[in-house]
Scaffold this motif. Structure first.
Motif, PDB file in Angstrom:
ATOM      1  N   GLN A 431       0.840  -1.205   0.000  1.00 13.57           N
ATOM      2  CA  GLN A 431       0.000   0.000   0.000  1.00 13.57           C
ATOM      3  C   GLN A 431       0.871   1.250   0.000  1.00 13.57           C
ATOM      4  OE1 GLN A 431      -2.327  -0.875   3.517  1.00 13.57           O
ATOM      5  NE2 GLN A 431      -4.189  -1.132   2.294  1.00 13.57           N
ATOM      6  N   MET A 448      -2.100   8.702   5.451  1.00 13.25           N
ATOM      7  CA  MET A 448      -3.264   8.605   4.563  1.00 13.25           C
ATOM      8  C   MET A 448      -3.984   7.266   4.756  1.00 13.25           C
ATOM      9  SD  MET A 448      -3.166   9.303   0.456  1.00 13.25           S
ATOM     10  CE  MET A 448      -2.684  11.002   0.496  1.00 13.25           C
ATOM     11  N   GLY A 452      -7.670   6.748   6.324  1.00 13.46           N
ATOM     12  CA  GLY A 452      -8.678   5.997   5.583  1.00 13.46           C
ATOM     13  C   GLY A 452      -9.312   4.936   6.473  1.00 13.46           C
ATOM     14  N   LYS A 455     -11.832   6.489   8.820  1.00 12.01           N
ATOM     15  CA  LYS A 455     -12.812   7.384   8.206  1.00 12.01           C
ATOM     16  C   LYS A 455     -14.208   7.264   8.820  1.00 12.01           C
ATOM     17  CE  LYS A 455     -13.608   9.001   3.588  1.00 12.01           C
ATOM     18  NZ  LYS A 455     -13.468   8.593   2.190  1.00 12.01           N
TER      19      LYS A 455
ATOM     20  N   GLU B  89      -5.759  -2.292  -2.854  1.00  8.23           N
ATOM     21  CA  GLU B  89      -6.892  -1.538  -2.302  1.00  8.23           C
ATOM     22  C   GLU B  89      -6.430  -0.706  -1.101  1.00  8.23           C
ATOM     23  OE1 GLU B  89     -10.167  -4.083  -1.391  1.00  8.23           O
ATOM     24  OE2 GLU B  89     -10.280  -4.890  -3.432  1.00  8.23           O
ATOM     25  N   ILE B  90      -6.902   0.522  -1.043  1.00  8.48           N
ATOM     26  CA  ILE B  90      -6.613   1.351   0.128  1.00  8.48           C
ATOM     27  C   ILE B  90      -7.940   1.847   0.686  1.00  8.48           C
ATOM     28  CG2 ILE B  90      -5.290   3.294   1.038  1.00  8.48           C
ATOM     29  CD1 ILE B  90      -3.453   3.014  -1.355  1.00  8.48           C
ATOM     30  N   VAL B  93      -9.580   5.730   1.557  1.00 11.23           N
ATOM     31  CA  VAL B  93      -8.871   6.828   0.889  1.00 11.23           C
ATOM     32  C   VAL B  93      -9.442   6.942  -0.525  1.00 11.23           C
ATOM     33  CG1 VAL B  93      -6.634   7.655   0.053  1.00 11.23           C
ATOM     34  CG2 VAL B  93      -6.766   6.381   2.204  1.00 11.23           C
ATOM     35  N   THR B  94     -10.066   8.056  -0.826  1.00  9.66           N
ATOM     36  CA  THR B  94     -10.698   8.157  -2.147  1.00  9.66           C
ATOM     37  C   THR B  94      -9.649   8.398  -3.228  1.00  9.66           C
ATOM     38  OG1 THR B  94     -11.044  10.542  -2.005  1.00  9.66           O
ATOM     39  CG2 THR B  94     -12.824   9.135  -1.182  1.00  9.66           C
ATOM     40  N   SER B 141     -13.185   4.659  -2.807  1.00  5.33           N
ATOM     41  CA  SER B 141     -11.878   4.400  -2.195  1.00  5.33           C
ATOM     42  C   SER B 141     -10.986   3.707  -3.205  1.00  5.33           C
ATOM     43  CB  SER B 141     -12.042   3.511  -0.969  1.00  5.33           C
ATOM     44  OG  SER B 141     -12.691   4.218   0.044  1.00  5.33           O
ATOM     45  N   VAL B 142      -9.712   3.996  -3.143  1.00  2.00           N
ATOM     46  CA  VAL B 142      -8.759   3.513  -4.130  1.00  2.00           C
ATOM     47  C   VAL B 142      -8.872   1.985  -4.301  1.00  2.00           C
ATOM     48  CG1 VAL B 142      -6.318   3.316  -4.751  1.00  2.00           C
ATOM     49  CG2 VAL B 142      -7.155   5.389  -3.613  1.00  2.00           C
ATOM     50  N   ASN B 143      -9.377   1.580  -5.439  1.00  2.00           N
ATOM     51  CA  ASN B 143      -9.489   0.170  -5.832  1.00  2.00           C
ATOM     52  C   ASN B 143     -10.360  -0.688  -4.928  1.00  2.00           C
ATOM     53  OD1 ASN B 143      -7.750   0.541  -8.073  1.00  2.00           O
ATOM     54  ND2 ASN B 143      -5.980   0.415  -6.693  1.00  2.00           N
TER      55      ASN B 143
END
Lengths: 482, 254
Positions: A431, A448, A452, A455, B89-90, B93-94, B141-143
């Motif tokens: 990541q 970050m 996330g 969130k 995938e993260i 986090v968009t 979110s990222v992926n």
């Protein structure tokens, strides 16, 4: 600056004025605890007889109690006779005279948090008269709240001005005999906040103890009591995002919330007490009892907490769901870095019918940090149709930290519905590399990913608070990745 | 733009790349083909700066700088982009958030002013249109929860936003059905221009029907054994890697 934030700050600086100016004139008492200490505290605060009696009862019970040892934390024993139970904030003469005398590392942290210079001075304990400029503004808000019948001020003030309310509600959610630390707090608490929202009133602004806790060198034993009368609503923010260099070791606070019929209390905390240094020296032992009682039908209490500070955190904001259809919520982010230890979670006690609770806990461990989620969901016999949803996620950074989960479930009613989800993951190097490849440096990448992860919780915080909580997480994680 | 000289790379004691030489100029599109385990993805990851490999010999120059000395994020800020074979995938986090951070890091690196939220959004929407990506991608979110095809398209979308000087696409065609493949190819073609170099790494010739390369290199057993134009890919498809491999064996035996 958004007006909402301005309001909070102005209100907070007003509070600072009122809570501490009087206290500055009082002096410290010698370390040690006995009945005389308690009498002295009570008399210094000019308390009515019932308060002294209440304190003494708590103290006598405390003497029979043992410090709990079930929590998953390790620390050197606390010498309760070595603590100063009442001391005024440093007077103007003791503190640093200007920012030049303040630890530059501390100032850098403030800068990163984006705290304006004036506030920096205030947070560092610099004696600045200019801070009190906004008295009139503060008064305006206090008048505005007063017009609505809202009582909001220090606990000491409330004891003087509204003894009947204090007497009626104090200890009704967390009895003075509840647990070791709550009993100690009941005996010696120095100050705190008191809030009463009358029937049908929706508090028009977020109430906050933004600065007060920060400025308080006496902040070891606070007591907060919030009562939301029928059909009222209040959102309350506790804490401050600035790291505090505090020499005090033990912080044992009590927070009690009462929500009557159709009332709603939203209580948000960003806790960032001094966590100790990188080797695990120093730092606050944070033993806090927080509990809310949904006493009325359709009432709702939400706890949202972001815990990044303290060497040890021992804290289980809970809800007693007494009223039918009442709702309890607990949203938590707890981060432990270096040698910090956190044992935190919640208790949801379902008593009324169709009561619902939601628990979302996010634990982040870095460095040598140890993070424990401990939660209890209890469905009593009469709680027909009770529902609970629990989710506990842990995120590990590095390979020297730990995450632990202890969920307790006790169901005495067959109609109850329970859901529990748990996950543990490690911040993947993949990541971080992915974000690196998009141009983002490793430290930013980790923060970050962590943000996330959190969130879901940040969404529950008032916006300004959420932004600061994010920044705070980044700062707390600094140096956690090599 | 990019010059790789005699690059040798090991992982866990095993030599994966055994002397790679490659020159890529601005505006060119190179395809690197090869069988599984030939070292294609290793080459991509080395260019991006992955640190689990040991570089035992060789040099890589990128825009006159020693690429191997640069941190991964520095390479990215200097305009090197990699589309991952397996985009990770993260959660939480968009795309938008990550891309803004990435783009602004690069702008800062170049001494440009950071884009504010409004300008950034405008740019992103325009780029999404260019590569025919639905705007709903932006706030996901990222992926996370993306299908295989969506992940690959998301990589091309990110490339469109970050506007790299050199893009390395690692098996961007793998796992795509023919419709998705066409969309991805269209996106890549839309991003071709005279200043941008692109290296496409692929196992199959299929993608090259839609993205026509200027050069094709065949990587076998850690070495580029044959280079040619687009016809080489067609020939390879017809005859299979065995055809080359036997040739390579002969060459190294001589």
């Amino acid at each position: 600056m958004p007006t909402e934030r301005k309001v909070i700050e102005e209100l907070a600086s007003k509070e600072y004025k009122y809570c501490f100016v009087t206290e500055i004139e009082t002096e410290s008492i010698p370390p040690g605890l006995n009945e005389d200490t308690i009498r002295l505290i009570s008399s210094k605060k000019n308390e009515p007889e019932f308060m002294l009696e209440w304190r003494l009862k708590a103290y006598r019970h405390w003497l029979t109690m043992k410090e709990p040892s079930w929590q998953n934390v390790k620390y050197t024993p606390i010498d309760y006779q070595d603590i100063v139970y009442y001391s005024a904030p440093k007077s103007a003469g003791d503190g640093p005279k200007s920012l030049d005398e303040v630890d530059p590392e501390l100032l850098r942290t403030y800068e990163k948090l984006g705290i304006p210079l004036k506030e920096q001075e205030m947070l560092a304990g610099v004696a600045v008269d200019a801070v009190f400029d906004s008295v009139s503004v503060g008064t305006t808000f206090s008048e505005k709240l007063g017009e609505l019948g809202i009582i909001f001020g220090s606990f000491s003030e409330a004891v003087q001005e509204h003894p009947e309310l204090v007497r009626k509600w104090l200890g009704t959610v967390v009895p003075s005999t509840d647990n070791f630390f709550a009993a100690l707090n009941s005996a010696v608490f120095s100050d705190g906040s008191f809030c009463y929202i009358p029937k049908g009133v929706r508090c028009p602004m977020e109430l906050s103890t933004y600065f007060r806790i920060n400025a308080a060198n006496t902040g070891q034993f606070e007591r907060t009591l919030i009562i939301a009368d029928e059909g009222s609503y209040v959102s309350y923010l506790e804490g401050c995002t600035a790291p505090m260099r505090d020499t005090n070791q033990l912080h044992a606070a009590v927070v009690e919330l009462v929500a009557l019929d159709n009332a709603q209390i939203k209580y948000s905390t960003v806790q960032n007490w001094y966590p100790g240094d990188k080797e695990g020296k120093g730092g606050i032992y944070n033993f806090v009892t927080k509990r809310g009682k949904c006493a009325g039908v359709n009432s709702k209490i939400s706890w949202t907490q972001v815990e990044t500070g303290s060497a040890i955190t021992w804290k289980y904001p809970s809800c007693i769901l007494l009223g039918d259809n009442s709702i309890g919520e607990f949203y938590s982010v707890a981060l432990t870095n270096n040698y910090q230890q956190a044992d935190t979670g919640t208790k949801m006690i379902h008593i009324g019918k169709n009561t619902r609770s939601t628990i979302v806990s996010k634990g982040i461990s870095a460095g040598h940090g140890q993070n424990t989620y401990r939660g209890m969901v209890k469905i009593q016999k009469g709680a027909d149709g009770a529902r609970n949803y629990s989710q506990c996620d842990s995120l590990l950074i590095g390979d020297k930290c730990g995450a632990h989960t202890f969920p307790y479930i006790e169901v005495k009613n067959p109609t109850a519905k329970m859901e529990h989800e748990a996950s543990t993951s490690k911040i993947g190097e993949d990541q971080v590399f992915y974000l690196n490849q998009r141009g983002i440096g490793t430290e930013d990448a980790v923060s970050m990913i962590v943000n996330g992860f959190c969130k879901q919780i940040f969404r529950e915080l008032p916006m300004e608070f959420a932004v600061e909580a994010q920044k705070l997480l980044s700062i707390s994680l600094e140096g956690s990745v090599g | 733009m990019l010059e790789i000289k005699n690059l040798r790379v090991r992982i866990a004691g095993k030599e994966i790349l055994r002397g790679i030489n490659l020159k890529v100029k601005a505006g060119e599109l190179h395809a690197i083909m090869g069988p599984n385990g030939s070292g294609k993805s290793t080459l991509a990851l080395i260019l991006a700066g992955h640190d689990s490999y040991e570089i035992t010999a060789g040099e890589v120059h990128y825009q006159g700088k020693n690429l191997l000395e640069m941190a991964p994020e520095e390479r990215a800020c200097e305009g090197l982009f990699m589309a991952f074979q397996y985009p990770i995938e993260i959660p939480g986090v968009t795309n938008l958030y990550m891309l803004k951070a990435g783009l602004n890091a690069a702008r800062k690196h170049r001494g440009q002013e950071e884009l504010d939220a409004m300008d950034f959004l405008k740019l992103v929407k325009e780029r999404a249109k260019l590569v025919e990506i639905d705007e709903s991608f932006l706030n996901r979110s990222v992926n996370e929860g993306f299908s295989g095809g969506e992940k690959k398209r998301n990589e091309i979308f990110q490339m469109a936003v970050l506007e790299p000087k050199l893009a390395v696409l690692d098996e961007t065609d793998s796992g795509l059905d023919i419709d998705a493949l066409k969309i991805v190819a269209k996106g890549v073609n839309a991003l071709r221009n005279k200043d941008r170099a692109i290296i496409i790494i692929t196992h199959y010739q299929r993608l090259l029907n839609y993205i026509v390369p200027d050069y094709v290199h065949v990587l076998v057993d850690g070495r580029i054994v044959r280079s040619g134009d687009k016809d080489l890919a067609v020939e390879l498809e017809a005859k299979g890697y065995n055809w080359i491999e036997s040739g390579a064996a002969a060459a190294s035996g001589s």
